[in-house]
Design a protein around this motif. Structure first.
Motif, PDB file in Angstrom:
ATOM      1  N   LYS A 351       0.759  -1.003   0.003  1.00  0.00           N
ATOM      2  CA  LYS A 351      -0.024   0.061   0.026  1.00  0.00           C
ATOM      3  C   LYS A 351       0.930   1.103   0.033  1.00  0.00           C
ATOM      4  O   LYS A 351       1.716   1.500   1.062  1.00  0.00           O
ATOM      5  CB  LYS A 351      -0.990  -0.060   1.152  1.00  0.00           C
ATOM      6  N   VAL A 352       0.758   1.953  -1.072  1.00  0.00           N
ATOM      7  CA  VAL A 352       1.654   3.282  -0.923  1.00  0.00           C
ATOM      8  C   VAL A 352       0.597   4.509  -1.302  1.00  0.00           C
ATOM      9  O   VAL A 352      -0.210   4.534  -2.111  1.00  0.00           O
ATOM     10  CB  VAL A 352       2.437   3.129  -2.484  1.00  0.00           C
ATOM     11  N   THR A 353       0.812   5.764  -0.504  1.00  0.00           N
ATOM     12  CA  THR A 353       0.227   6.895  -0.613  1.00  0.00           C
ATOM     13  C   THR A 353       1.303   7.882  -1.032  1.00  0.00           C
ATOM     14  O   THR A 353       2.126   8.010  -0.545  1.00  0.00           O
ATOM     15  CB  THR A 353      -0.233   7.283   0.744  1.00  0.00           C
ATOM     16  N   PRO A 354       0.957   8.176  -2.532  1.00  0.00           N
ATOM     17  CA  PRO A 354       1.955   9.146  -3.225  1.00  0.00           C
ATOM     18  C   PRO A 354       1.542  10.510  -2.735  1.00  0.00           C
ATOM     19  O   PRO A 354       0.674  11.118  -2.122  1.00  0.00           O
ATOM     20  CB  PRO A 354       1.726   8.756  -4.664  1.00  0.00           C
ATOM     21  N   SER A 355       2.630  11.396  -3.010  1.00  0.00           N
ATOM     22  CA  SER A 355       2.567  12.811  -2.988  1.00  0.00           C
ATOM     23  C   SER A 355       2.221  13.208  -1.454  1.00  0.00           C
ATOM     24  O   SER A 355       1.265  14.313  -1.346  1.00  0.00           O
ATOM     25  CB  SER A 355       1.586  13.386  -4.060  1.00  0.00           C
ATOM     26  N   VAL A 356       2.646  12.684  -0.515  1.00  0.00           N
ATOM     27  CA  VAL A 356       2.392  13.003   0.809  1.00  0.00           C
ATOM     28  C   VAL A 356       3.802  12.957   1.881  1.00  0.00           C
ATOM     29  O   VAL A 356       4.717  12.036   1.425  1.00  0.00           O
ATOM     30  CB  VAL A 356       1.155  11.946   1.352  1.00  0.00           C
ATOM     31  N   VAL A 357       3.548  13.498   2.787  1.00  0.00           N
ATOM     32  CA  VAL A 357       4.702  13.801   3.714  1.00  0.00           C
ATOM     33  C   VAL A 357       4.228  13.512   5.007  1.00  0.00           C
ATOM     34  O   VAL A 357       2.978  13.645   5.474  1.00  0.00           O
ATOM     35  CB  VAL A 357       5.495  15.051   3.823  1.00  0.00           C
ATOM     36  N   VAL A 358       4.920  12.861   6.203  1.00  0.00           N
ATOM     37  CA  VAL A 358       4.384  12.870   7.593  1.00  0.00           C
ATOM     38  C   VAL A 358       4.108  14.179   8.154  1.00  0.00           C
ATOM     39  O   VAL A 358       5.240  15.044   8.134  1.00  0.00           O
ATOM     40  CB  VAL A 358       5.544  11.886   8.257  1.00  0.00           C
ATOM     41  N   GLU A 359       3.179  14.143   8.641  1.00  0.00           N
ATOM     42  CA  GLU A 359       2.686  15.665   9.185  1.00  0.00           C
ATOM     43  C   GLU A 359       2.959  15.295  10.970  1.00  0.00           C
ATOM     44  O   GLU A 359       3.178  16.503  11.459  1.00  0.00           O
ATOM     45  CB  GLU A 359       1.160  15.852   8.891  1.00  0.00           C
ATOM     46  N   ALA A 360       2.890  14.355  11.395  1.00  0.00           N
ATOM     47  CA  ALA A 360       3.142  14.355  12.767  1.00  0.00           C
ATOM     48  C   ALA A 360       3.328  12.783  12.946  1.00  0.00           C
ATOM     49  O   ALA A 360       3.258  11.934  12.555  1.00  0.00           O
ATOM     50  CB  ALA A 360       1.997  14.711  13.654  1.00  0.00           C
ATOM     51  N   VAL A 361       4.089  12.658  14.328  1.00  0.00           N
ATOM     52  CA  VAL A 361       4.412  11.274  14.939  1.00  0.00           C
ATOM     53  C   VAL A 361       3.781  11.229  16.374  1.00  0.00           C
ATOM     54  O   VAL A 361       4.189  11.966  17.133  1.00  0.00           O
ATOM     55  CB  VAL A 361       5.901  11.057  14.863  1.00  0.00           C
ATOM     56  N   GLU A 362       2.987  10.472  16.610  1.00  0.00           N
ATOM     57  CA  GLU A 362       2.521  10.237  17.955  1.00  0.00           C
ATOM     58  C   GLU A 362       2.861   9.428  18.787  1.00  0.00           C
ATOM     59  O   GLU A 362       3.580   8.403  18.136  1.00  0.00           O
ATOM     60  CB  GLU A 362       0.785  10.324  17.787  1.00  0.00           C
ATOM     61  N   GLY A 363       2.818   9.354  20.203  1.00  0.00           N
ATOM     62  CA  GLY A 363       3.512   8.611  21.171  1.00  0.00           C
ATOM     63  C   GLY A 363       4.656   9.234  21.730  1.00  0.00           C
ATOM     64  O   GLY A 363       5.507   9.101  20.881  1.00  0.00           O
ATOM     65  N   ARG A 364       4.615   9.482  22.965  1.00  0.00           N
ATOM     66  CA  ARG A 364       6.102  10.013  23.493  1.00  0.00           C
ATOM     67  C   ARG A 364       7.115   8.887  23.669  1.00  0.00           C
ATOM     68  O   ARG A 364       8.215   9.117  23.495  1.00  0.00           O
ATOM     69  CB  ARG A 364       5.584  10.779  24.863  1.00  0.00           C
ATOM     70  N   SER A 365       6.594   7.748  24.391  1.00  0.00           N
ATOM     71  CA  SER A 365       7.608   6.875  24.831  1.00  0.00           C
ATOM     72  C   SER A 365       7.841   5.673  23.613  1.00  0.00           C
ATOM     73  O   SER A 365       8.663   4.827  23.568  1.00  0.00           O
ATOM     74  CB  SER A 365       7.406   5.873  25.919  1.00  0.00           C
ATOM     75  N   GLY A 366       7.149   5.976  22.639  1.00  0.00           N
ATOM     76  CA  GLY A 366       7.346   4.909  21.252  1.00  0.00           C
ATOM     77  C   GLY A 366       6.255   5.413  20.261  1.00  0.00           C
ATOM     78  O   GLY A 366       5.153   5.904  20.942  1.00  0.00           O
ATOM     79  N   VAL A 367       6.261   5.102  19.256  1.00  0.00           N
ATOM     80  CA  VAL A 367       5.447   5.562  17.998  1.00  0.00           C
ATOM     81  C   VAL A 367       4.194   4.539  18.282  1.00  0.00           C
ATOM     82  O   VAL A 367       4.324   3.314  18.431  1.00  0.00           O
ATOM     83  CB  VAL A 367       6.053   5.176  16.612  1.00  0.00           C
TER      84      VAL A 367
END
Length: 953
Positions: A351-367
């Protein structure tokens, strides 16, 4: 919990479990694991804390590039600090602890610091710790600084060998390009040394695989190994080539399992640098969370260690290389989703989502999730692949220059360097077929290169805008964010070198391996310039930390700096001498078993009242001989020596090229074409070398030679008011009246059938006679002197009493009463500087503006009030004792004078000559005293005692 061991695969031995602890908790790994892979296999997410903000950090990389997993490792009760968990092999019963965290990485009590991050931008320490004064904060800052903790008991044995080697070609890196280069050179009959820092050859082939010449890459690698050995070369694994030095000397650190590690010094005729490339992060918000790691590293842990780093894996990329990692992880059982910043993405079943960048990473002690395309996606791991940074460190250490290659979005070598070629990924060739071609050409191969299927590597760089929202980390270990770079630029630190020092970007233990290009891109975006215009910082060796024991090898203690011994050491010991090291020589400090202070004071006082004998054999005795001897000694000396008459002696300085005092001593003219340079004991070797260097570089070597005769001659010195009487009683056959032998003259004779030289020169300020004989006759001469001493009320004297006598006269010890900036006029010696017109070493520097500064530190005396104790050596002289005190200089020598019955001291003080008569504060370890600036000559300022008078003390 993310990370677990797969039931099959990898290069580990599941039949050999290894027990270890991390932050006190027990775990199991397997033979073949690294510490990092074992932690990942056990689901450990937080492995350390960042340096500044104490944010939680997880494993990022799989080798030396990892900035996060730095640990202290205890083996057999001894701890080694700051090891890379991704590099260190797991062993049984290791105790591993995180650094920069207490009591553990998962529960660090200093994590609260991150709550104050807004008050701690780059450079905050320059602005914060000013008021009320730095000393208020210093203990706290120093306690928090550093990473691991040293174990003072851990003193590795001095058995690391140093090996010298020569070869036709040194190939650094045994990946595809390095193998092709070594193969071409070996099959052409060249002697090749192939080094790689992994335990086996193959580089990225070991985890990415590949087909070469129609077969598995391993068959090709085995053939290369055989060809190199057959041609007389060697293949060295677990060996890091960490530095290129003058003359293309390459130093390499070989890690050996059952033997001590070795340092190799390799002199190749040609070097091929094929060290590969390092995957760099994408600079997305919160990209420092535990569970965020390199896509290629995840593939390494899968293929080499059978560790699946997560069950739900998000992959963010801007290039093609991440797809192979993603597909392998999906095949191993993970749910994988790719977020590609490009519109044109490779074909894949994932599964690929093109033309997109990561906007946030959630989870403080781990993703726990990532946000991309406006949606939140569940994930326990985020793999980042922002392109590849060629490993050009060796190339740049050899003074190579880089250029920005838009095609691969990387800095690659520009113009070639003589004797060094860069090939493969280190040169921007990121596909197997291109790497093989470049390696084959670099190795001098003829005919077609090894064949591989055509590859394709495409990358579209994604650089963050300077005002991008969120906290985006560039340097994980040093906590440098995108906003820190923007702040530095706003405050005027627009040079890449200034950026590095102001923000500490690239100054972590990984030395910018993952952060350098992202930092350059961020600065370029802020400055509105291209990355190539920004330039790069200077790469210096070592490429990765190298243990000091390996660098030092067996060259430590006596093997590093052999202690020199006097010909008469046994006689001194028999007379009760307490031996100490001075300038690399073992010499008598004082005589007798009683208290040292009492003995030293007694010896000094007796030398002033009657006569004392001390051993001056350690003084340098370097002969300069030949028709041009006078020219060489003139060029070598601050004082002109060519005008010296035969039989005469002259005191003077030798200067560095910076005009600072290098050494002092006396020079004797033995004949019209022969001089004897008598320098200080500790500088004899350096002075001899310096004379030899300039003899070869500036003069005709056929017309002047240098001969170090220090070890050939022994010198015994008698000093004191009765020195002449005692020398006369020895019946040496030398005229001693002042007309025949005035001060600063010498006479020759014979003693026990050997040459004898009697020089009237003094380091005490009293009449003194230096008697020099061949070392083989020293015992006989000393026995005669010792037998005569009681009749004149004299005795033996060690170096400590001598130091008191010379300080009473204001005579300096170079390196003790001078520093790296002291010039002759700072010591009151002005004549040659004003009068000499010819060239000599250091002359030009004596007339620079800095040399004319009236506030230069100058030699002065320091007097205290009657009844006070001597000043501490090293204490600072300050204008006042209030807040914000500024050092004007410091105490260089300090003693109690038994003759003057009061303390004396010498010091270097700014504008000292103009301050004579002033009283200043002296600050030392929180205590403040007062001292008056006086002349450095405390005893016999008229110099009458040198000529036999009894000047009033």
């Amino acid at each position: 919990m993310s990370g677990f061991r797969l039931p099959t695969g990898g290069a580990i031995d599941r039949g050999r479990p290894l027990a270890f602890t991390f932050d006190g908790a027990p775990y199991l790994g397997a033979a073949g694991d690294s510490i990092a892979s074992a932690l990942l296999a056990n689901g450990v997410r937080i492995v350390g804390r960042s340096f500044k903000h104490h944010r939680p950090r997880g494993v990022w990389g799989a080798w030396t590039e990892d900035p996060n997993a730095i640990v202290d490792v205890t083996r057999g009760g001894l701890t080694t600090p700051n090891l890379r968990a991704a590099v260190e092999s797991l062993e049984n019963d290791l105790a591993v602890r995180s650094v920069n965290a207490w009591p553990s990485a998962a529960d660090d009590r200093s994590a609260v610091i991150d709550s104050f991050a807004r008050f701690m931008p780059s450079g905050f320490y320059y602005k914060t710790f000013v008021w009320p004064r730095w000393e208020t904060f210093e203990p706290m800052v120093r306690a928090m600084a550093g990473l691991g903790r040293l174990d003072p008991r851990n003193r590795p044995p001095a058995d690391n060998p140093h090996v010298n080697a020569h070869c036709d070609m040194l190939v650094v890196g045994a990946g595809a390009a390095g193998l092709a280069a070594a193969n071409a050179a070996a099959r052409a009959g060249r002697t090749v040394i192939l080094v790689d820092d992994h335990a086996d050859i193959g580089g990225q082939l070991a985890h990415r695989g590949g087909t070469i010449d129609g077969g598995d890459w391993r068959a090709f690698a085995d053939g290369v190994r055989a060809a190199v050995v057959a041609a007389g070369g060697r293949v060295m694994t677990s060996t890091t080539a960490f530095g290129v030095y003058d003359g293309n000397l390459v130093c390499a650190w070989e890690r050996r399992a059952q033997l001590p590690d070795a340092l190799w010094r390799i002199w190749p005729k040609r070097i091929v640098a094929a060290a590969g490339a390092i995957e760099r992060p994408l600079v997305v918000p919160d990209n420092d969370r535990p569970g965020v790691m390199s896509a290629d590293a995840a593939l390494v842990y899968l293929r080499r260690h059978a560790v699946l780093v997560g069950r739900r894996i998000a992959v963010a990329t801007n290039n093609d290389s991440a797809y192979a990692a993603a597909e392998a992880l999906a095949e191993a059982g993970a749910a994988v989703e790719i977020f590609d910043s490009r519109a044109d993405v490779p074909a894949t079943t994932l599964k690929v989502t093109p033309s997109v960048v990561v906007e946030a990473v959630e989870g403080r002690s781990g993703v726990t999730a990532v946000k991309a395309g406006g949606r939140t996606h569940a994930a326990d791991v985020l793999l980042l692949s922002g392109g590849w940074t060629p490993t050009v460190h060796l190339f740049m250490q050899a003074r190579g220059k880089l250029r920005w290659d838009e095609r691969v979005a990387a800095l690659v070598p520009a113009a070639a360097i003589e004797g060094l070629r860069v090939a493969g990924a280190a040169n921007g060739a990121f596909t197997l077929d291109a790497a093989l071609r470049e390696g084959h050409a670099a190795g001098g191969g003829e005919g077609p290169a090894p064949n591989a299927p055509p590859g394709l590597y495409r990358v579209t760089p994604v650089w963050p805008a300077p005002d991008a929202p969120g906290r985006r980390w560039i340097d994980f270990q040093s906590d440098v964010t995108l906003k820190d770079v923007a702040l530095a630029a706003r405050e005027g630190y627009a040079s890449v070198e200034h950026l590095k020092r102001y923000t500490t970007l690239g100054m972590a233990t990984d030395q910018g391996k993952t952060s350098s290009v992202n930092g350059l891109a961020a600065l370029a975006a802020v400055a509105g310039r291209g990355i190539e215009e920004i330039g790069t910082t200077t790469y210096r060796p070592p490429f990765t930390p190298v243990p000091m024991t390996v660098v030092g090898g067996r060259r430590r203690g006596q093997l590093m700096n052999p202690l020199k011994r006097l010909p008469l050491e046994a006689d001194h010991r028999a007379d009760g001498a307490q031996m100490r090291e001075y300038g690399g020589w073992l010499r008598p400090a004082w005589y007798g078993p009683d208290d040292s202070d009492l003995a030293i004071q007694r010896e000094a006082k007796r030398a002033r009242e009657t006569v004392a004998l001390f051993d001056g054999s350690s003084l340098g005795k370097i002969e300069v001989i030949g028709p041009d001897a006078d020219k060489l000694v003139d060029f070598h000396s601050y004082n002109r020596l060519s005008t010296l008459g035969v039989g005469k002696i002259r005191y003077g300085f030798m200067l560095s090229e910076a005009g600072t005092v290098f050494d002092d001593g006396v020079t004797l003219r033995l004949a019209p074409d022969r001089f004897l340079v008598s320098c200080s004991s500790g500088h004899a070797d350096a002075v001899a070398m310096r004379l030899e260097v300039w003899r070869q570089d500036r003069f005709d070597p056929r017309r002047v030679v240098v001969h170090d005769a220090t070890a050939h001659w022994a010198t015994l010195t008698l000093s004191g008011p009765r020195a002449r009487d005692l020398v006369a009683a020895l019946d040496l056959g030398v005229a001693l009246d002042d007309a025949a032998l005035p001060h600063m003259a010498f006479a020759t004779g014979r003693f026990a059938g050997a040459p004898l030289r009697v020089a009237r020169v003094s380091f005490t300020g009293d009449r003194s006679y230096e008697m020099s004989v061949p070392a083989s006759r020293a015992r006989s001469l000393r026995e005669r002197i010792v037998a005569a001493l009681p009749a004149f009320g004299g005795g033996l004297m060690g170096s400590e009493a001598l130091m008191i006598l010379r300080a009473e006269k204001g005579y300096v010890v170079v390196g003790k009463d001078t520093d790296g900036a002291t010039m002759p006029h700072d010591l009151g010696v002005l004549g040659p500087r004003a009068q000499r017109k010819d060239e000599y070493i250091g002359k030009r520097s004596l007339f620079l503006p800095a040399a004319e500064d009236p506030d230069r530190k100058q030699l002065v005396g320091l007097a205290v009030e009657p009844g006070e104790q001597p000043l501490p050596t090293g204490a600072h002289v300050v204008e006042d004792a209030g807040q914000g005190r500024r050092s004007l200089g410091y105490v260089t020598s300090s003693y109690r004078s038994p003759t003057l019955e009061r303390p004396i001291a010498l010091g270097l003080v700014a504008g000292g000559a103009a301050r004579i008569g002033q009283t200043l504060a002296v600050y030392h370890l929180g205590a403040v005293r007062r001292a008056r600036i006086v002349s450095p000559v405390a005893f016999d300022p008229e110099g009458g005692r040198l000529h036999g008078g009894r000047a009033d003390a």
